[in-house]
Every structure is written in structure tokens, then in C-alpha cells.
Design a protein around this motif. Structure first.
Motif, mmCIF file in Angstrom:
data_model
loop_
_atom_site.group_PDB
_atom_site.id
_atom_site.type_symbol
_atom_site.label_atom_id
_atom_site.label_comp_id
_atom_site.label_asym_id
_atom_site.label_seq_id
_atom_site.Cartn_x
_atom_site.Cartn_y
_atom_site.Cartn_z
ATOM 1 N N VAL A 72 -3.284 -1.852 1.205
ATOM 2 C CA VAL A 72 -4.692 -2.062 1.516
ATOM 3 C C VAL A 72 -5.419 -1.734 0.332
ATOM 4 N N ARG A 73 -4.792 -0.610 -0.935
ATOM 5 C CA ARG A 73 -5.365 -0.550 -2.400
ATOM 6 C C ARG A 73 -4.249 -0.106 -2.964
ATOM 7 N N ARG A 74 -3.954 -0.364 -4.158
ATOM 8 C CA ARG A 74 -3.240 0.177 -5.357
ATOM 9 C C ARG A 74 -3.715 0.608 -6.612
ATOM 10 N N GLU A 75 -3.685 1.310 -6.866
ATOM 11 C CA GLU A 75 -4.029 2.304 -7.660
ATOM 12 C C GLU A 75 -3.445 2.930 -9.230
ATOM 13 N N ASP A 86 -1.209 1.834 -1.740
ATOM 14 C CA ASP A 86 -1.862 3.055 -0.037
ATOM 15 C C ASP A 86 -1.695 1.438 1.452
ATOM 16 N N TYR A 87 -0.608 1.685 1.884
ATOM 17 C CA TYR A 87 -0.115 1.151 3.572
ATOM 18 C C TYR A 87 -0.646 1.627 4.880
#
Length: 148
Positions: A72-75, A86-87
């Protein structure tokens, strides 16, 4: 709270993918009792930016193909010094070895239970230290050569 079967499945697949791309010091923690936002953290490191990116790409590809999971997010993409995936059920941290030592996330989560990982992932423990010693020896040899 305890780690769900789904989280175990995600952690094990991600750990195996990281090990297959030669990540160092792969470890996972059950953070479900201390954090309400996720069940588990997976930590892995690599000695250079290109390898960090390769590990992250492999984890994303395997989780997507094998388990239908997308972050849902990759930083942290641009520098590839510390990438976070972030899974929701799990959070994956892939760090450059220097960042891993500096930020020492293990210290923050040392009171949390460690999760069992695939054998190939467990075999990566201590690899960062081995690599650092090898690099130091190579650099010392180069310096000695400069003075000869």
C-alpha cells in the motif's frame, strides 16, 4: 494479538525472496502486541544501493505473483539506502548495511518475539559483519599498495 497465518505467509515469502537475492541478516519480529498498525516487521540489508533495490524488487514481485499482495506504500526508492514496503499485515525494511548499523532497528524491537524464518533466510545472519570485515581488509590492502 498474534501474527496471523497470512502475515506468516507474507513474512516467509518475503524472507525467502530476500535470501534468494543475497540479503544480509534477515530477521522478522512479531510486533502485533506493541503496534496496532501491523503484525510483523521483516528486516534485511545489503552492502550497496543496487543490491538493496534488487532485493526490494524481488520481494515485491514474489509477494505479488505468489500471494497476490501489493504494497500500500513504498518509501525510500530514489536513494535505495532504506526502502520500506508496507503491506499492512507486514512491513518490510531493506536497508543499506550502513543504515542498518546506524538506525539499529533490532534494538527497538528486541523485546518482541522473533519469528521463525526459512532456513535460507536464517543462514544470512552475520553476513553483513563478514562483508564489512572483507571490505575493510580490501581497503587496507589498497592503502598499503598506495604507500609501496
Amino acid at each position: 494479538m498474534t501474527v496471523t497465518d497470512r502475515s506468516h505467509e507474507l513474512i516467509n515469502t518475503a524472507a525467502q525472496a530476500a535470501a534468494d537475492k543475497l540479503a544480509h541478516d534477515i530477521v522478522a519480529y512479531d510486533v502485533s502486541d506493541v503496534l496496532s498498525i501491523t503484525d510483523a516487521f521483516l528486516l534485511a540489508s545489503a552492502p550497496n544501493d543496487r543490491q538493496v533495490k534488487s532485493i526490494v524488487d524481488e520481494i515485491e514481485e514474489r509477494l505479488s505473483k505468489e500471494l497476490g499482495a501489493k504494497p500500500v506504500r513504498r518509501e525510500g526508492d530514489r536513494e535505495a539506502r532504506w526502502v520500506l514496503l508496507d503491506y499492512v499485515d507486514i512491513v518490510v525494511h531493506v536497508q543499506h548495511s550502513e543504515e542498518r548499523v546506524f538506525y539499529a532497528l533490532e534494538r527497538l524491537w528486541k523485546d518482541c518475539p522473533e519469528l521463525e524464518l526459512p532456513e535460507e533466510a536464517k543462514a544470512t545472519r552475520g553476513k553483513a559483519e563478514e562483508h564489512a570485515k572483507l571490505r575493510a581488509a580490501e581497503e587496507a590492502a589498497e592503502l598499503d599498495g598506495d604507500w609501496a
